[in-house]
Scaffold this motif. Structure first.
Motif, short mmCIF file in Angstrom:
data_model
loop_
_atom_site.label_atom_id
_atom_site.label_comp_id
_atom_site.label_asym_id
_atom_site.label_seq_id
_atom_site.Cartn_x
_atom_site.Cartn_y
_atom_site.Cartn_z
N PRO A 387 14.06 72.69 36.81
CA PRO A 387 15.35 73.42 36.46
C PRO A 387 14.93 74.92 36.00
N HIS A 388 15.72 75.87 36.27
CA HIS A 388 15.29 77.26 35.92
C HIS A 388 16.22 77.66 34.74
N LEU A 389 15.56 77.63 33.59
CA LEU A 389 16.17 77.79 32.39
C LEU A 389 16.27 79.22 31.58
N PHE A 390 16.88 79.53 30.89
CA PHE A 390 16.86 81.03 30.45
C PHE A 390 17.57 81.24 28.92
N HIS A 391 17.74 82.11 28.52
CA HIS A 391 18.09 82.50 27.26
C HIS A 391 16.73 82.43 26.32
N ASP A 392 16.96 82.13 24.94
CA ASP A 392 15.84 82.15 24.07
C ASP A 392 14.83 80.86 24.19
#
Length: 419
Positions: A387-392
């Protein structure tokens, strides 16, 4: 009659952020279950003029006004005085309540001298119904005036909750003509906007029951709510909608009215009599923490290893240093080797592993933060998600743990594991 309700939280500490207004949440939940429509939450400080203004506004838009806080013995506890004045009620000293307050001090606080101002709590609006406080000294009360129902509850959460159950629920049940019942539909695999898009036509067509999405940490919840005379009638209203939601969303629904994704996994592991162990890198033990928060998890969760750097991946999990050098520590191959290492180390049926870059900066590989690999292995099968996760950093770690739990859930329910 369909009643509308306004809850007024009284206390300067609420406005300053020193205290979280959990009373409003507790009162709203009780009201919702009883079939009342909560239209407004208001918070006002310990100031008689501002509280009086808030009550004047509430009079115009609510049938029931419920206050929390401001019933204590000190000079800034002004709720009873202000509400009584606003509705033309006199405060009357109640001898029985005064005796109860003195008895409370004598029995529960024998080493503390009761000061005279505690008897201020025995001043109550004329003609009111008194709500006994079983865990504190400040009684609550209820009265009717100007076509409104006014209920006053103490501010300390423990006292407020106890009074809600023992006094407020019975009082309000006499007014309610209906009950509200809900089902919480838990979803992992689609974001809130995508869920809403898939169900928009259905949601817009509904009046009773209603269906609404709520975003949570890394997942989505749909609340299906019906209002009816009985629970059975509410369930009859909700049943076809629940079936339609299942038809549209399918296996991204991981539970109905379940506590969490980890509780769903715990239940499935128990039902299948299988065990799991974990190897964590970027999550630093978050997955294991969420599992071990559940009582009884030791029956299905054998243990975990936090292998945060390359050396520990090799030393503790048996991952080949050559593999790490060739493929990099954050890679599909290493994630699968970590999962196998944990499974073999703990002799469990399932191994789950997480390796990734939580950020905020990339590592020397140049892969961006949010690059993660979540692997699951059994004796016969291997799976890996990327999965390509983002945010902090925190949300990336939460996302990793959610994906790991969802992979276990999907394995045990016989649906596509890797997505």
């Amino acid at each position: 009659m369909s009643y509308t309700v306004e809850i007024i939280g009284v206390g300067t500490e609420l406005l300053l952020g020193n205290t979280v207004n959990t009373d409003a949440q507790d009162v709203s939940q009780v009201l919702c279950d009883l079939g009342f429509n909560v239209h407004f939450h208001t918070v006002v400080g310990d100031n008689a003029e501002r509280l009086n203004n808030a009550v004047d506004i509430a009079k115009k838009r609510a049938d029931i006004i419920i206050t929390t806080g401001g019933l204590g013995p000190t000079y800034d506890d002004l709720t009873k005085q202000t509400l009584a004045e606003a509705f033309g009620k006199k405060l009357i000293f109640n001898e029985d309540v005064a005796n109860q307050i003195m008895a409370f001090f004598a029995k529960r606080l024998p080493t503390m001298k009761m000061t005279e101002n505690n008897l201020q709590q025995a001043q109550l609006p004329e003609g009111c119904i008194i709500f006994d406080n079983g865990v504190g000294t400040a009684p609550g009360c209820a009265f009717e005036a100007e076509g409104k129902h006014i209920l006053m509850l103490p501010g300390p959460p423990r006292e407020c909750r106890a009074m809600l159950k023992s006094c407020v629920e019975p009082y309000l049940k006499k007014l309610s003509e209906a009950e509200i019942h809900s089902h919480n539909i838990h979803i992992f695999g689609l974001g809130e906007s995508a869920v809403e898009e898939n169900l928009r036509e259905l949601m817009q067509s509904l009046k009773n029951p209603t269906l609404a999405p709520y975003a949570k940490d890394g997942e989505v919840m749909l609340r299906l709510t019906a209002k009816a005379r009985t629970k059975e009638e509410a369930e009859t209203l909700m049943s076809p909608v629940l079936a339609k939601v299942h038809e549209v969303l399918g296996d991204i629904i991981y539970g109905i009215d379940t506590h969490s994704l980890e509780h769903t996994v715990f239940k499935l592991l128990t039902e299948h009599n299988l065990t799991v162990s974990a190897a964590e890198s970027c999550t630093g033990g978050l997955l294991s923490k969420r599992l071990t928060d559940i009582p009884g998890i030791s029956n299905v969760f054998k243990g975990s290893i936090v292998a945060y750097n390359k050396q520990s991946k090799s030393l503790l999990l048996g991952v080949s240093p050559e593999l790490i050098k060739e493929k990099h520590a954050v890679s599909r191959e290493v994630a699968l080797a970590m999962a196998d290492g944990a499974r073999l180390k703990f002799d469990s049926d399932i191994g789950i592993a997480i390796t990734g870059i939580a950020g905020p900066e990339s590592d020397h590989s140049g892969q961006p933060p949010g690059t993660v690999f979540v692997a699951l292995t059994t004796k016969d099968h291997s799976f890996c998600r990327t999965p390509h996760l983002f945010h902090d950093r925190e949300r990336i770690r939460i996302g990793c743990a959610n994906h790991a739990l969802d992979m276990i859930r999907r394995l045990l329910t016989g649906v596509n594991v890797e997505l």
